[in-house]
Enzyme design. Sequence first.
Site, PDB file in Angstrom:
ATOM      1  N   LEU A 166      -0.342 -23.049  11.940  1.00 58.19           N
ATOM      2  CA  LEU A 166      -1.327 -22.367  11.096  1.00 58.19           C
ATOM      3  C   LEU A 166      -1.229 -20.845  11.134  1.00 58.19           C
ATOM      4  O   LEU A 166      -0.800 -20.273  12.135  1.00 58.19           O
ATOM      5  CB  LEU A 166      -2.738 -22.761  11.550  1.00 58.19           C
ATOM      6  CG  LEU A 166      -3.056 -24.253  11.545  1.00 58.19           C
ATOM      7  CD1 LEU A 166      -4.477 -24.468  12.017  1.00 58.19           C
ATOM      8  CD2 LEU A 166      -2.864 -24.847  10.168  1.00 58.19           C
ATOM      9  N   TRP A 168      -3.337 -16.916  10.506  1.00 61.12           N
ATOM     10  CA  TRP A 168      -4.559 -16.326  11.087  1.00 61.12           C
ATOM     11  C   TRP A 168      -5.567 -15.886  10.043  1.00 61.12           C
ATOM     12  O   TRP A 168      -6.648 -15.416  10.392  1.00 61.12           O
ATOM     13  CB  TRP A 168      -4.182 -15.100  11.942  1.00 61.12           C
ATOM     14  CG  TRP A 168      -3.177 -14.186  11.299  1.00 61.12           C
ATOM     15  CD1 TRP A 168      -1.840 -14.128  11.593  1.00 61.12           C
ATOM     16  CD2 TRP A 168      -3.388 -13.236  10.245  1.00 61.12           C
ATOM     17  NE1 TRP A 168      -1.216 -13.206  10.783  1.00 61.12           N
ATOM     18  CE2 TRP A 168      -2.147 -12.637   9.952  1.00 61.12           C
ATOM     19  CE3 TRP A 168      -4.513 -12.822   9.524  1.00 61.12           C
ATOM     20  CZ2 TRP A 168      -1.983 -11.667   8.960  1.00 61.12           C
ATOM     21  CZ3 TRP A 168      -4.355 -11.854   8.535  1.00 61.12           C
ATOM     22  CH2 TRP A 168      -3.101 -11.290   8.272  1.00 61.12           C
ATOM     23  N   LYS A 192      -0.893 -26.050  16.253  1.00 63.54           N
ATOM     24  CA  LYS A 192      -0.783 -24.713  16.859  1.00 63.54           C
ATOM     25  C   LYS A 192      -1.487 -23.696  15.963  1.00 63.54           C
ATOM     26  O   LYS A 192      -1.036 -23.403  14.860  1.00 63.54           O
ATOM     27  CB  LYS A 192       0.677 -24.281  17.037  1.00 63.54           C
ATOM     28  CG  LYS A 192       0.758 -23.049  17.932  1.00 63.54           C
ATOM     29  CD  LYS A 192       2.087 -22.367  17.925  1.00 63.54           C
ATOM     30  CE  LYS A 192       2.223 -21.294  16.899  1.00 63.54           C
ATOM     31  NZ  LYS A 192       1.250 -20.177  17.011  1.00 63.54           N
ATOM     32  N   SER A 246       4.053 -17.309   6.691  1.00 59.85           N
ATOM     33  CA  SER A 246       4.931 -16.475   5.880  1.00 59.85           C
ATOM     34  C   SER A 246       6.172 -17.256   5.422  1.00 59.85           C
ATOM     35  O   SER A 246       6.569 -18.250   6.043  1.00 59.85           O
ATOM     36  CB  SER A 246       5.362 -15.252   6.682  1.00 59.85           C
ATOM     37  OG  SER A 246       6.107 -15.682   7.797  1.00 59.85           O
ATOM     38  N   TYR A 256      14.742 -25.623  11.779  1.00 59.78           N
ATOM     39  CA  TYR A 256      14.427 -26.441  12.969  1.00 59.78           C
ATOM     40  C   TYR A 256      14.579 -27.933  12.636  1.00 59.78           C
ATOM     41  O   TYR A 256      15.104 -28.709  13.428  1.00 59.78           O
ATOM     42  CB  TYR A 256      12.989 -26.210  13.444  1.00 59.78           C
ATOM     43  CG  TYR A 256      12.632 -24.796  13.851  1.00 59.78           C
ATOM     44  CD1 TYR A 256      13.582 -23.910  14.347  1.00 59.78           C
ATOM     45  CD2 TYR A 256      11.308 -24.354  13.762  1.00 59.78           C
ATOM     46  CE1 TYR A 256      13.220 -22.620  14.718  1.00 59.78           C
ATOM     47  CE2 TYR A 256      10.945 -23.068  14.146  1.00 59.78           C
ATOM     48  CZ  TYR A 256      11.900 -22.207  14.612  1.00 59.78           C
ATOM     49  OH  TYR A 256      11.543 -20.948  14.976  1.00 59.78           O
ATOM     50  N   GLU A 268       3.409 -24.119   2.935  1.00 56.72           N
ATOM     51  CA  GLU A 268       2.534 -23.275   2.104  1.00 56.72           C
ATOM     52  C   GLU A 268       2.779 -21.855   2.575  1.00 56.72           C
ATOM     53  O   GLU A 268       2.491 -21.528   3.727  1.00 56.72           O
ATOM     54  CB  GLU A 268       1.054 -23.637   2.324  1.00 56.72           C
ATOM     55  CG  GLU A 268       0.681 -25.054   2.003  1.00 56.72           C
ATOM     56  CD  GLU A 268       0.668 -25.345   0.517  1.00 56.72           C
ATOM     57  OE1 GLU A 268       0.853 -24.410  -0.286  1.00 56.72           O
ATOM     58  OE2 GLU A 268       0.502 -26.522   0.163  1.00 56.72           O
ATOM     59  N   CYS A 303      -3.174 -15.411   0.839  1.00 54.57           N
ATOM     60  CA  CYS A 303      -1.862 -15.733   0.263  1.00 54.57           C
ATOM     61  C   CYS A 303      -1.868 -15.638  -1.256  1.00 54.57           C
ATOM     62  O   CYS A 303      -0.876 -15.278  -1.861  1.00 54.57           O
ATOM     63  CB  CYS A 303      -1.427 -17.120   0.708  1.00 54.57           C
ATOM     64  SG  CYS A 303      -2.665 -18.360   0.368  1.00 54.57           S
ATOM     65  N   GLU A 402       5.142  -8.911  -0.325  1.00 56.38           N
ATOM     66  CA  GLU A 402       3.779  -9.290   0.043  1.00 56.38           C
ATOM     67  C   GLU A 402       3.271  -8.306   1.097  1.00 56.38           C
ATOM     68  O   GLU A 402       3.853  -8.172   2.167  1.00 56.38           O
ATOM     69  CB  GLU A 402       3.777 -10.712   0.628  1.00 56.38           C
ATOM     70  CG  GLU A 402       2.385 -11.182   0.949  1.00 56.38           C
ATOM     71  CD  GLU A 402       2.355 -12.587   1.540  1.00 56.38           C
ATOM     72  OE1 GLU A 402       3.167 -12.878   2.434  1.00 56.38           O
ATOM     73  OE2 GLU A 402       1.508 -13.385   1.107  1.00 56.38           O
TER      74      GLU A 402
HETATM   75  P1  NAD Z   1       3.480 -16.246  10.244  1.00 58.89           P
HETATM   76  O1  NAD Z   1       4.558 -16.916   9.495  1.00 58.89           O
HETATM   77  O2  NAD Z   1       3.801 -15.034  11.024  1.00 58.89           O
HETATM   78  O3  NAD Z   1       2.802 -17.241  11.286  1.00 58.89           O
HETATM   79  C1  NAD Z   1       2.327 -18.505  10.887  1.00 58.89           C
HETATM   80  C2  NAD Z   1       2.424 -19.435  12.063  1.00 58.89           C
HETATM   81  O4  NAD Z   1       3.799 -19.632  12.382  1.00 58.89           O
HETATM   82  C3  NAD Z   1       1.743 -18.918  13.327  1.00 58.89           C
HETATM   83  O5  NAD Z   1       1.109 -19.987  13.983  1.00 58.89           O
HETATM   84  C4  NAD Z   1       2.904 -18.391  14.133  1.00 58.89           C
HETATM   85  O6  NAD Z   1       2.696 -18.393  15.526  1.00 58.89           O
HETATM   86  C5  NAD Z   1       4.006 -19.356  13.745  1.00 58.89           C
HETATM   87  N1  NAD Z   1       5.331 -18.777  13.951  1.00 58.89           N
HETATM   88  C6  NAD Z   1       5.672 -17.467  13.844  1.00 58.89           C
HETATM   89  N2  NAD Z   1       6.987 -17.310  14.137  1.00 58.89           N
HETATM   90  C7  NAD Z   1       7.473 -18.542  14.427  1.00 58.89           C
HETATM   91  C8  NAD Z   1       8.745 -19.029  14.817  1.00 58.89           C
HETATM   92  N3  NAD Z   1       9.785 -18.214  15.002  1.00 58.89           N
HETATM   93  N4  NAD Z   1       8.888 -20.362  15.000  1.00 58.89           N
HETATM   94  C9  NAD Z   1       7.823 -21.195  14.844  1.00 58.89           C
HETATM   95  N5  NAD Z   1       6.601 -20.783  14.517  1.00 58.89           N
HETATM   96  C10 NAD Z   1       6.418 -19.475  14.292  1.00 58.89           C
HETATM   97  O7  NAD Z   1       2.321 -15.985   9.184  1.00 58.89           O
HETATM   98  P2  NAD Z   1       0.943 -15.254   9.439  1.00 58.89           P
HETATM   99  O8  NAD Z   1       1.236 -13.806   9.560  1.00 58.89           O
HETATM  100  O9  NAD Z   1       0.176 -15.929  10.516  1.00 58.89           O
HETATM  101  O10 NAD Z   1       0.152 -15.562   8.086  1.00 58.89           O
HETATM  102  C11 NAD Z   1       0.313 -14.798   6.970  1.00 58.89           C
HETATM  103  C12 NAD Z   1       1.216 -15.513   5.987  1.00 58.89           C
HETATM  104  O11 NAD Z   1       0.688 -16.791   5.682  1.00 58.89           O
HETATM  105  C13 NAD Z   1       1.305 -14.787   4.672  1.00 58.89           C
HETATM  106  O12 NAD Z   1       2.634 -14.750   4.234  1.00 58.89           O
HETATM  107  C14 NAD Z   1       0.454 -15.640   3.751  1.00 58.89           C
HETATM  108  O13 NAD Z   1       0.792 -15.514   2.403  1.00 58.89           O
HETATM  109  C15 NAD Z   1       0.691 -17.005   4.277  1.00 58.89           C
HETATM  110  N6  NAD Z   1      -0.392 -17.929   3.889  1.00 58.89           N
HETATM  111  C16 NAD Z   1      -0.131 -18.874   2.944  1.00 58.89           C
HETATM  112  C17 NAD Z   1      -1.118 -19.751   2.520  1.00 58.89           C
HETATM  113  C18 NAD Z   1      -0.827 -20.802   1.487  1.00 58.89           C
HETATM  114  O14 NAD Z   1      -1.584 -21.771   1.392  1.00 58.89           O
HETATM  115  N7  NAD Z   1       0.241 -20.690   0.730  1.00 58.89           N
HETATM  116  C19 NAD Z   1      -2.401 -19.684   3.091  1.00 58.89           C
HETATM  117  C20 NAD Z   1      -2.633 -18.716   4.062  1.00 58.89           C
HETATM  118  C21 NAD Z   1      -1.612 -17.842   4.461  1.00 58.89           C
END
Ligand code: NAD
Length: 509
Positions: A166, A168, A192, A246, A256, A268, A303, A402
């Site tokens: 998920l 944040w 997670k 992201s 993976y 998403e 997002c 973004e």
């Molecule tokens: P992020 O990708 O940095 O992190 C998301 C999750 O992935 C976190 O739990 C993080 O710990 C985990 N993660 C990070 N690096 C990882 C790795 N190397 N291996 C496995 N897991 C890893 O995203 P964020 O900064 O938490 O959230 C913001 C992003 O989420 C934005 O791009 C936003 O657009 C997107 N978002 C999309 C939606 C949707 O429904 N499309 C909704 C909410 C947020």
Amino acid sequence: MHEIVASADIEGISKTVRSPANAFIDGRLQAARSGRRFETLNPATAEVLGSVAACDAADVDLAVAAARRAFNERKWSGAAPEDRKDVLLRLANLIREHAEDLAMLESLDSGKTITDCRAEIGEEVPRFFQWYGELIDKTFGKIAPTDESALALIMQEPIGVVGLVLPWNFPLLMAAWKVAPALAAGCSIVLKPAEQTPLTALRLAELSSEAGLPDGVLNVVPGFGETAGQAIGRHMDIDAISFTGSTETGALFLKYASESNLKPVALEMGGKSPFIVLEDADISEELIENAVSAAMWNGGQNCSANMRQFVHQSRKDEFLGAVIERVGRIRAGNPLDPSTDMGAMVSAEHRQRVLGYIAKGVSEGARLVTGGEAPLPGMAGYFVRPTVFDRVTPAMTVAREEIFGPVLGVMSFSEPEEALAMAADSVYGLHATVFTRDIDRALHFARRLPCGTVSINRFTEGDIKTPFGGYKRSGSLARDNGTEALEQYLQKKTIWISRSKAGVGATSA
Ligand code: NAD
């Protein structure tokens, strides 16, 4: 417990809200095997809220083993759908009872406004558990047409152990989007939360036990992406992943999966969504309210935020003037104050990233008309002023990437097809809003915009009943919300029963 705390008391009471600080595995809170912990901060004050178990591959292994055992025991996966429904309805009610505490915890952990947290947790989150609970005993399989020699059943079965990873920006709401349909389907879960916002997911796990969910069905492993997240993505005994975050991290989950057990991955991801104002639109207060909230809601940490705003050249000055006036009235500041409209960015690092984009906008020649890099007076946390750029061009970084902060960019066009082409010119395809009084044009735009949701004459992402997800690099084919979300957690099995010759003789005698 569930009463809304009066504004004057909220600061004091919020300090007393209880929060679990360990992983929730097999029905109980436990420290990480390594003993490691990480600090979670209040982004509005930069103060440490507490420390949380930093789970890694060893803890993910334990959580997956518990989830697998629970799945194989079939107390949940094999339960009558109406029994699963009862537990989900109890959980919805428990969340409602604890909504005010959960909302305070969410606001403290994420920097989101208490007003948004109350709406998300008091109303939306429990509705997800209720809706999928109500849905699951009305979800039927199929019988295929055959000749009389066979009966062909198409059954739907829970996919098994699912890994939910998920972001944040809406911590408990994103958990509900995934946990509710996954539980309804009968899956076991290893979840997670994002490392910036681990607290409310842990409370959710505790409440699910109280609601009667068997041990091991919902496990929560707080930790970092590189460790806990990667261990989930690569686990050989996780059957499917549902990820929100992201686009870069989403791509890692595909890698993976391809390097482990080829588990299906539902994604998403990010967006850079357009808001289009056609020449015939009425630049009303309502339109401006929509334009500003489409970009600034949740500090732009959304997002589907509509950050590229395309306005017909004949209406642009009027639009821009009204947007600047409305943005000037946004009250940014203490998230716990119910009169605050915009809270903090989630972390110092993220604030720096957003400020970097603002600097880039200026250096690439966009005109900064309000906001900018200056800090918010009197606020120690990670705040960014609501910012508007004019004279953005499609090639600029602020128009392409973004930003995930309160940075709105205005562009103009002369012909509708030009607006359509510019709006479609993005690697993302999550959402779009179009304002026009011409229904034919509205439909034309809705059909041609390459994105998962188009909203006409109002900014909305839809609701629980409508599927949500993205085209292009905003998503995979999977969808959250609606009956479609169940498809992520169910798999189809064909049972083909042939009439045996002996059987026919025996029964027809
Ligand atoms: P992020 O990708 O940095 O992190 C998301 C999750 O992935 C976190 O739990 C993080 O710990 C985990 N993660 C990070 N690096 C990882 C790795 N190397 N291996 C496995 N897991 C890893 O995203 P964020 O900064 O938490 O959230 C913001 C992003 O989420 C934005 O791009 C936003 O657009 C997107 N978002 C999309 C939606 C949707 O429904 N499309 C909704 C909410 C947020």
